[in-house]
Write an enzyme that holds these catalytic residues in place. Structure first.
Site, PDB file in Angstrom:
ATOM      1  N   SER A 179      -9.651  -0.870   7.416  1.00 54.74           N
ATOM      2  CA  SER A 179      -9.158  -0.701   6.040  1.00 54.74           C
ATOM      3  C   SER A 179      -8.560  -1.929   5.386  1.00 54.74           C
ATOM      4  O   SER A 179      -8.313  -1.917   4.185  1.00 54.74           O
ATOM      5  CB  SER A 179      -8.133   0.418   6.001  1.00 54.74           C
ATOM      6  OG  SER A 179      -8.793   1.642   5.936  1.00 54.74           O
TER       7      SER A 179
ATOM      8  N   SER B 103      -9.571   1.688   3.309  1.00 54.42           N
ATOM      9  CA  SER B 103      -8.698   2.429   2.440  1.00 54.42           C
ATOM     10  C   SER B 103      -7.723   1.566   1.639  1.00 54.42           C
ATOM     11  O   SER B 103      -7.137   2.057   0.684  1.00 54.42           O
ATOM     12  CB  SER B 103      -7.904   3.443   3.265  1.00 54.42           C
ATOM     13  OG  SER B 103      -7.089   2.780   4.215  1.00 54.42           O
TER      14      SER B 103
ATOM     15  N   LYS C 238       0.844  -1.199   0.000  1.00 55.95           N
ATOM     16  CA  LYS C 238       0.000   0.000   0.000  1.00 55.95           C
ATOM     17  C   LYS C 238       0.878   1.248   0.000  1.00 55.95           C
ATOM     18  O   LYS C 238       1.947   1.256   0.647  1.00 55.95           O
ATOM     19  CB  LYS C 238      -0.881  -0.059   1.255  1.00 55.95           C
ATOM     20  CG  LYS C 238      -1.904   1.037   1.410  1.00 55.95           C
ATOM     21  CD  LYS C 238      -2.756   0.776   2.662  1.00 55.95           C
ATOM     22  CE  LYS C 238      -3.791   1.833   2.911  1.00 55.95           C
ATOM     23  NZ  LYS C 238      -4.628   1.533   4.099  1.00 55.95           N
TER      24      LYS C 238
HETATM   25  N1  GLN Z   1     -12.876   3.802   6.896  1.00 54.73           N
HETATM   26  C1  GLN Z   1     -12.172   4.151   8.075  1.00 54.73           C
HETATM   27  C2  GLN Z   1     -11.763   5.607   8.006  1.00 54.73           C
HETATM   28  O1  GLN Z   1     -12.045   6.213   7.034  1.00 54.73           O
HETATM   29  C3  GLN Z   1     -11.014   3.248   8.303  1.00 54.73           C
HETATM   30  C4  GLN Z   1      -9.748   3.690   7.689  1.00 54.73           C
HETATM   31  C5  GLN Z   1      -8.588   2.791   7.980  1.00 54.73           C
HETATM   32  O2  GLN Z   1      -8.733   1.724   8.586  1.00 54.73           O
HETATM   33  N2  GLN Z   1      -7.416   3.249   7.594  1.00 54.73           N
HETATM   34  O3  GLN Z   1     -11.169   6.123   8.887  1.00 54.73           O
END
Ligand code: GLN
Length: 476
Positions: free
Chosen positions: A177, A153, A78
Site C-alpha cells: 500500500s 491503499s 494517512k
Molecule cells: N492491496 C493490498 C490489499 O488490498 C495491500 C493493502 C495494504 O498494503 N494495506 O490488501
C-alpha cells in the site's frame, strides 16, 4: 514559490531567509485548495499548521540551532495513523465522529523534531484495497490524470505528495500500500523492515504484515523520516530492539552489486508488455554500469496472493472485532437489543470490501477449515521466507515492478475484487517475509502515467538499499 522536492532544499531557503515556514504552509494550503477535486484530504489542519509555522519561525529566528531535524518538513498522514485530538476513521463510517485520545509513536516522533502535520489523507477503508476507491469519502484521483486511480491503499498519501500539497506523507504498507500507489503517482514509496517502526497508534489491518512507510520525492527525505520514526517502543512489543542505523547520512553508492530478478515475474501472464519493456530497459542499464543482474528461479510466485489473502483476512477478522458499535464511532439507530447493536452497527459501518474480508477471515479460521486454509497459508509463508532468504544469501537485492500494470481508470475493476487482488502479486512478498522494499519512479509509460520499479533488500538493510537507490534514482 517553486516546488520543493527535498527537505535539504527547503532548509537551504529557510536558512538564507528566502522563505519562512509561514509562507511555505500558505503555499501548501493553496495547493490543497487547488487540488480539491482530487479528493486527497479527509481533514486539513489549516489553522493549527499556520500557528505551528509562526511558532517555528520565531523559534528559528531566536536561535537557528534550536529547531528539530524535521524543521521545514510539512507532512500529511494517512487516515489510519492516530494523531491525538484529531479524528481518525480509516475511511470508514464505523469510526464516524471518533476523536483519538493519543498519537501514534511515529507521529509523536516526527512532531518532536518539528515537522508540521498539515492534514489527514484519504485511503482505502481499513487499508484494504489497491485503488483508493474503497473509501467512505469517495475515490482519490491521480494528479497525472484525474480519471485514473492513484493506487492504494495509501492513495491519498501518494497524491498529496504528487500534487505538491506537502513534502512527504506517512502511509502504511501491509501488502504494497505504500509502494503500489508510489508507482502509480511517480513518487518514492519506502516500506522499512517489519518491526522497524512501531505500529502503536496505527489502526491494525493485519498485524504481522502492517508497517508504516513514507511517500516522498527524495531518497534523503525517506531516509531521515525513517531514521526518526524507527526504533524500540514500549508500546509495541513486536518492534525490533535492534539499534537503528544512521540512515540520513547515506552516500549514493555505485559499487557493483548483485541483483536478482524472477524469470517467473518477467514472464508472468499478468504482466503488461510496456511494464516488461521498461523493466528490461533498467535491467540493461544496471548491467551497463557494472552491476550483475541475473534471473533466478522463484516458483512460488502464484502462491503468494492466495496465502496473503488467507492470512491477512484472518488477522483482520480478529483485529476488526473491536469495532462493535459500543466502544467507538458509529452505533446503529435501528437496533433493539445488544446483539442487534453489534450486527447492525457493523453492517452499516463497514464497506462491502471490509465485510468480505472479515467473513473470509472468519471462515478460514473456523473449526474444520483452519488446517486447510490458515494452517496451509502459514506453511506457504514459511516456504516463501525460506526461498527469499536463500536468494539474499547470494544477492544484494531483488528487483521487480511494483505493479504488473499501469494505473487503470476509476471504476474499471470495481466489480472484480479477485482480479484486483491478483495485481498485488509483486508487492506482497516483502510483507510476507518482513523485508524492506522501495518503489522508485523511473521513466513513465507512453500515455504519460508514472511507473515505479521496486527494489527489495534483506532484513534491516535499509541503509544499503537507500544508498543504492540514491545512485539508481539519479544516474540510471
Ligand atoms: N492491496 C493490498 C490489499 O488490498 C495491500 C493493502 C495494504 O498494503 N494495506 O490488501
Amino acid at each position: 514559490m517553486a516546488r520543493y522536492n527535498s527537505l535539504v532544499d527547503v532548509r537551504a531557503d529557510l536558512q538564507s531567509g528566502a522563505i519562512s515556514m509561514t509562507e511555505l504552509v500558505e503555499y501548501y494550503l493553496k495547493n490543497i485548495e487547488a487540488s480539491e477535486a482530487l479528493n486527497i484530504y479527509v481533514e486539513v489542519y489549516a489553522e493549527e499548521a499556520r500557528e505551528k509555522a509562526a511558532q517555528l519561525d520565531a523559534k528559528f529566528k531566536s536561535n537557528p540551532e534550536s529547531v528539530g531535524r524535521l524543521f521545514g518538513m510539512v507532512i500529511s498522514h494517512k487516515d489510519v495513523i492516530c494523531y491525538e485530538g484529531h479524528g481518525i476513521t480509516a475511511a470508514s463510517k464505523i469510526l464516524e465522529g471518533y476523536t483519538t485520545p493519543f498519537s501514534a509513536t511515529a507521529i509523536e516522533r516526527v512532531l518532536a523534531e518539528d515537522a508540521i502535520i498539515i492534514g489527514r489523507v484519504n485511503c482505502d477503508q481499513f487499508a484494504m484495497g489497491s485503488t483508493n476507491e474503497n473509501s467512505v469519502f469517495g475515490p482519490v484521483r491521480n494528479f497525472a490524470d484525474p480519471d485514473k486511480v492513484p493506487g492504494g491503499s495509501s492513495g491519498g498519501s501518494a497524491v498529496s505528495v504528487q500534487a505538491d500539497t506537502c513534502l512527504a506523507s506517512l502511509g502504511t504498507d501491509t501488502g504494497g500500500s505504500v509502494r503500489q500507489p508510489a508507482s502509480f503517482c511517480g513518487v518514492l514509496g519506502f516500506k522499512p523492515t517489519y518491526g522497524r517502526i512501531s505500529r502503536y497508534g496505527l489502526l491494525a489491518y493485519a498485524s504481522s504484515f502492517d508497517q508504516i512507510g513514507t511517500l516522498t520525492n527524495s531518497v534523503s527525505d525517506a531516509a531521515l523520516l525513517t531514521e526518526i520514526m524507527a526504533g524500540p517502543d514500549d508500546f509495541d512489543s513486536t518492534v525490533s530492539t535492534k539499534a537503528v542505523d544512521v540512515l540520513s547520512d547515506f552516500e549514493a553508492q555505485d559499487k557493483p552489486l548483485k541483483i536478482a530478478y524472477f524469470k517467473s515475474a518477467l514472464e508472468h501472464d499478468s504482466l503488461d508488455p510496456e511494464v516488461k519493456q521498461l523493466t528490461q530497459n533498467k535491467i540493461n542499464a544496471l548491467k551497463a554500469v557494472g552491476h550483475t543482474v541475473e534471473p533466478v528461479d522463484f516458483d512460488l510466485l502464484d502462491y503468494i496472493i492466495p496465502a496473503y489473502y488467507v492470512l491477512t483476512t484472518a488477522e483482520a477478522s480478529s483485529n476488526l472485532s473491536r469495532f462493535d458499535g459500543i466502544r467507538y464511532g458509529h452505533r446503529s439507530e435501528e437496533a433493539a437489543n445488544l446483539l442487534e447493536t453489534y450486527q447492525k452497527s457493523r453492517t452499516e459501518g463497514f464497506s462491502a470490501e471490509v465485510k468480505r474480508r472479515i467473513m473470509l477471515g472468519t471462515f478460514v479460521l473456523s473449526a474444520g477449515y483452519y488446517d486447510a486454509y490458515y494452517g496451509k497459508a502459514q506453511q506457504v509463508r514459511r516456504l516463501i521466507q525460506e526461498r527469499t532468504n536463500e536468494i539474499f544469501a547470494e544477492y544484494d537485492f531483488i528487483m521487480m515492478p511494483a505493479s504488473p500494470v499501469p494505473a487503470w481508470n476509476i471504476g474499471e475493476k470495481i466489480d472484480d475484487p479477485v482480479a484486483t487482488y491478483l495485481l498485488d502479486i509483486f508487492t506482497v512478498q516483502a510483507n510476507m517475509v518482513g523485508v524492506p522494499a522501495i518503489c522508485v519512479p523511473v521513466e513513465p509509460f507512453q500515455n504519460g502515467m508514472p511507473f515505479g520499479l521496486q527494489f527489495i533488500a534483506n532484513r534491516f538493510e535499509e541503509r544499503k538499499l537507500l544508498s543504492f537507490v540514491a545512485h539508481f534514482f539519479n544516474n540510471i
